[in-house]
Design a protein around this motif. Sequence first.
Motif, PDB file in Angstrom:
ATOM      1  N   SER A 134       0.835  -1.220   0.000  1.00  0.00           N
ATOM      2  CA  SER A 134       0.000   0.000   0.000  1.00  0.00           C
ATOM      3  C   SER A 134       0.865   1.264   0.000  1.00  0.00           C
ATOM      4  O   SER A 134       0.386   2.348  -0.333  1.00  0.00           O
ATOM      5  N   SER A 135       2.167   1.117   0.335  1.00  0.00           N
ATOM      6  CA  SER A 135       3.040   2.300   0.299  1.00  0.00           C
ATOM      7  C   SER A 135       3.174   2.838  -1.135  1.00  0.00           C
ATOM      8  O   SER A 135       3.561   3.978  -1.356  1.00  0.00           O
ATOM      9  N   LYS A 136       2.837   1.994  -2.106  1.00  0.00           N
ATOM     10  CA  LYS A 136       2.926   2.420  -3.521  1.00  0.00           C
ATOM     11  C   LYS A 136       1.699   3.224  -3.949  1.00  0.00           C
ATOM     12  O   LYS A 136       1.656   3.740  -5.067  1.00  0.00           O
ATOM     13  N   LYS A 137       0.692   3.292  -3.074  1.00  0.00           N
ATOM     14  CA  LYS A 137      -0.576   3.889  -3.510  1.00  0.00           C
ATOM     15  C   LYS A 137      -0.426   5.333  -4.016  1.00  0.00           C
ATOM     16  O   LYS A 137      -0.934   5.656  -5.097  1.00  0.00           O
ATOM     17  N   PRO A 138       0.270   6.216  -3.278  1.00  0.00           N
ATOM     18  CA  PRO A 138       0.386   7.601  -3.784  1.00  0.00           C
ATOM     19  C   PRO A 138       1.032   7.664  -5.160  1.00  0.00           C
ATOM     20  O   PRO A 138       0.583   8.407  -6.038  1.00  0.00           O
ATOM     21  N   LEU A 139       2.068   6.863  -5.354  1.00  0.00           N
ATOM     22  CA  LEU A 139       2.770   6.858  -6.648  1.00  0.00           C
ATOM     23  C   LEU A 139       1.851   6.385  -7.778  1.00  0.00           C
ATOM     24  O   LEU A 139       1.732   7.024  -8.831  1.00  0.00           O
ATOM     25  N   VAL A 140       1.165   5.270  -7.510  1.00  0.00           N
ATOM     26  CA  VAL A 140       0.267   4.707  -8.531  1.00  0.00           C
ATOM     27  C   VAL A 140      -0.845   5.701  -8.820  1.00  0.00           C
ATOM     28  O   VAL A 140      -1.215   5.956  -9.976  1.00  0.00           O
ATOM     29  N   SER A 141      -1.379   6.308  -7.752  1.00  0.00           N
ATOM     30  CA  SER A 141      -2.474   7.261  -7.910  1.00  0.00           C
ATOM     31  C   SER A 141      -2.041   8.429  -8.786  1.00  0.00           C
ATOM     32  O   SER A 141      -2.742   8.832  -9.714  1.00  0.00           O
ATOM     33  N   SER A 142      -0.864   8.972  -8.505  1.00  0.00           N
ATOM     34  CA  SER A 142      -0.462  10.158  -9.268  1.00  0.00           C
ATOM     35  C   SER A 142      -0.148   9.788 -10.728  1.00  0.00           C
ATOM     36  O   SER A 142      -0.506  10.521 -11.640  1.00  0.00           O
ATOM     37  N   ARG A 143       0.471   8.634 -10.933  1.00  0.00           N
ATOM     38  CA  ARG A 143       0.798   8.252 -12.317  1.00  0.00           C
ATOM     39  C   ARG A 143      -0.469   7.937 -13.116  1.00  0.00           C
ATOM     40  O   ARG A 143      -0.601   8.327 -14.267  1.00  0.00           O
ATOM     41  N   LEU A 144      -1.403   7.205 -12.457  1.00  0.00           N
ATOM     42  CA  LEU A 144      -2.622   6.840 -13.187  1.00  0.00           C
ATOM     43  C   LEU A 144      -3.490   8.058 -13.437  1.00  0.00           C
ATOM     44  O   LEU A 144      -4.157   8.170 -14.456  1.00  0.00           O
ATOM     45  N   SER A 145      -3.492   9.006 -12.496  1.00  0.00           N
ATOM     46  CA  SER A 145      -4.393  10.157 -12.636  1.00  0.00           C
ATOM     47  C   SER A 145      -4.060  10.935 -13.901  1.00  0.00           C
ATOM     48  O   SER A 145      -4.942  11.358 -14.636  1.00  0.00           O
ATOM     49  N   ARG A 146      -2.760  11.078 -14.167  1.00  0.00           N
ATOM     50  CA  ARG A 146      -2.358  11.812 -15.370  1.00  0.00           C
ATOM     51  C   ARG A 146      -2.906  11.104 -16.625  1.00  0.00           C
ATOM     52  O   ARG A 146      -3.466  11.707 -17.515  1.00  0.00           O
ATOM     53  N   LYS A 147      -2.747   9.818 -16.618  1.00  0.00           N
ATOM     54  CA  LYS A 147      -3.175   9.031 -17.782  1.00  0.00           C
ATOM     55  C   LYS A 147      -4.695   9.110 -17.952  1.00  0.00           C
ATOM     56  O   LYS A 147      -5.196   9.353 -19.054  1.00  0.00           O
ATOM     57  N   LEU A 148      -5.435   8.921 -16.850  1.00  0.00           N
ATOM     58  CA  LEU A 148      -6.899   8.880 -16.965  1.00  0.00           C
ATOM     59  C   LEU A 148      -7.462  10.251 -17.344  1.00  0.00           C
ATOM     60  O   LEU A 148      -8.411  10.344 -18.112  1.00  0.00           O
ATOM     61  N   ARG A 149      -6.820  11.302 -16.831  1.00  0.00           N
ATOM     62  CA  ARG A 149      -7.260  12.661 -17.207  1.00  0.00           C
ATOM     63  C   ARG A 149      -7.105  12.858 -18.714  1.00  0.00           C
ATOM     64  O   ARG A 149      -7.986  13.364 -19.382  1.00  0.00           O
ATOM     65  N   LYS A 150      -5.953  12.412 -19.198  1.00  0.00           N
ATOM     66  CA  LYS A 150      -5.672  12.567 -20.632  1.00  0.00           C
ATOM     67  C   LYS A 150      -6.718  11.840 -21.482  1.00  0.00           C
ATOM     68  O   LYS A 150      -7.128  12.309 -22.530  1.00  0.00           O
ATOM     69  N   GLN A 151      -7.159  10.686 -20.974  1.00  0.00           N
ATOM     70  CA  GLN A 151      -8.117   9.889 -21.752  1.00  0.00           C
ATOM     71  C   GLN A 151      -9.563  10.183 -21.383  1.00  0.00           C
ATOM     72  O   GLN A 151     -10.476   9.485 -21.832  1.00  0.00           O
ATOM     73  N   ASN A 152      -9.742  11.211 -20.513  1.00  0.00           N
ATOM     74  CA  ASN A 152     -11.101  11.582 -20.079  1.00  0.00           C
ATOM     75  C   ASN A 152     -11.852  10.440 -19.422  1.00  0.00           C
ATOM     76  O   ASN A 152     -13.067  10.321 -19.581  1.00  0.00           O
ATOM     77  N   ILE A 153     -11.142   9.586 -18.717  1.00  0.00           N
ATOM     78  CA  ILE A 153     -11.814   8.503 -17.979  1.00  0.00           C
ATOM     79  C   ILE A 153     -12.035   8.999 -16.563  1.00  0.00           C
ATOM     80  O   ILE A 153     -11.086   9.417 -15.885  1.00  0.00           O
ATOM     81  N   THR A 154     -13.301   8.992 -16.121  1.00  0.00           N
ATOM     82  CA  THR A 154     -13.581   9.532 -14.782  1.00  0.00           C
ATOM     83  C   THR A 154     -13.994   8.445 -13.799  1.00  0.00           C
ATOM     84  O   THR A 154     -14.034   8.668 -12.599  1.00  0.00           O
ATOM     85  N   VAL A 155     -14.325   7.279 -14.314  1.00  0.00           N
ATOM     86  CA  VAL A 155     -14.753   6.198 -13.414  1.00  0.00           C
ATOM     87  C   VAL A 155     -13.718   5.073 -13.496  1.00  0.00           C
ATOM     88  O   VAL A 155     -13.425   4.566 -14.589  1.00  0.00           O
TER      89      VAL A 155
END
Length: 285
Positions: free
Chosen positions: A38-59
Amino acid sequence: MTISPNIDPRGDGFTLSDQDFEAIASFAYKHFGLAMSSSKKPLVSSRLSRKLRKQNITVFKDYLKSLDGPNAEAERSELLSLLTTNVTQFFREPHHFETLRNDVLPPLIAQAKRGGRVRIWSAGCSIGQEPYTIASVLHDLCPDAEKMDIKILGTDIDPVVVQKAQAAEYPREDFDGVPKQSRFNLEPGSRPDMARVPQHLRAKCTFGVLNLIQPFPFNGKFDAIFCRNVAIYFDNPTQQKVWQAFQRVLNPGGYLFIGHSERMSGPASQFLTPAGITTYVNSPN
Ligand SMILES: C[S@@+](CC[C@H](N)C(=O)[O-])C[C@H]1O[C@@H](n2cnc3c(N)ncnc32)[C@H](O)[C@@H]1O
C-alpha cells in the motif's frame, strides 16, 4: 455537473480509493507478478491520474475494463510502464561484464569454435542495452562470432520496450557509458541526436515478448542468463519460482547474473552457487 466518486473535488484530478488500489495491485500481481504494497498507492495514484485525465476517464471501473478490452495489450503495456521502470544502460553493473569477459565467454567461444552451440539470455532486457552490451563483449573477444552458432536472446514482458530493443536506436549520449576497449562504430539514427547499434552486434541478438512468471517456452538450455533489476518487483515466493525456472533452463556450469539489490533464495540456491557479486553458477548434483 455530477462529480464522479473518483474525481477529487479539490481539483487534483483523480484519486484512487483503497478498493481501486487493491484492484490494480491484484491485477498487476496476477498478470505481471508485481508485488505492490500500500506504500505504492500515492505513486500509482499520481501516475494513473495523469493518464486517466488525458483519456477523459472519470470512473475507475471503466479503466479496469479497458485492461481486458479490445486494446488490452496496449493498455496493459502502458500500465506496466507506469508501475515499473525501464531504466537500463550499456555496461550497467560493469563487474558482471568483467566476469562475462574473463570467465564465462572464453570457454563458450572455444566450444563454438568446435562447432558447439552457445545461448545467452537477457531476461527483462527493457530497451535492449543489456543484450547489446553482451554482444559487444562477445565481439571484443571473438570478432568472428558472426560465423558461429552463438546467439543472444533478449526478452521483456512489455512489447513496447521489445520493439525499441529491436530498433536498437538510442540517444547518442547513452553510448558514452561504453568503455573505450569496447567502443563500436555507431550507425546513424533516424535523427541527428540518435545513433544505432551496428549491424554486426544486432545480428547476434534476437528479441521476443516473454512474461517471466509464466512457463518458459524453450526447448534448449542457456549457458548464461542475465536477469537484473527485474525480480526486484516480485515478492519472495515469485522470486523463488523464477530462480528455480532459470536453474532448470541453465546448462550445468551456466551462469546466472542478478541485480545489485536482488538475492538468491529458496530451492534453487541448492544448485546456484555464488561465484562473485550477485553471480551464480549452476552446479547440479
Ligand atoms: C529496470 S528494467 C531492467 C533492465 C535490465 N535488465 C537492466 O538491468 O538494465 C526492468 C524490466 O523488467 C521488465 N519486467 C517486469 N516484470 C516482468 C515480467 N513479469 N516478465 C518479464 N519482464 C518483466 C520491465 O518491463 C522492465 O523492462
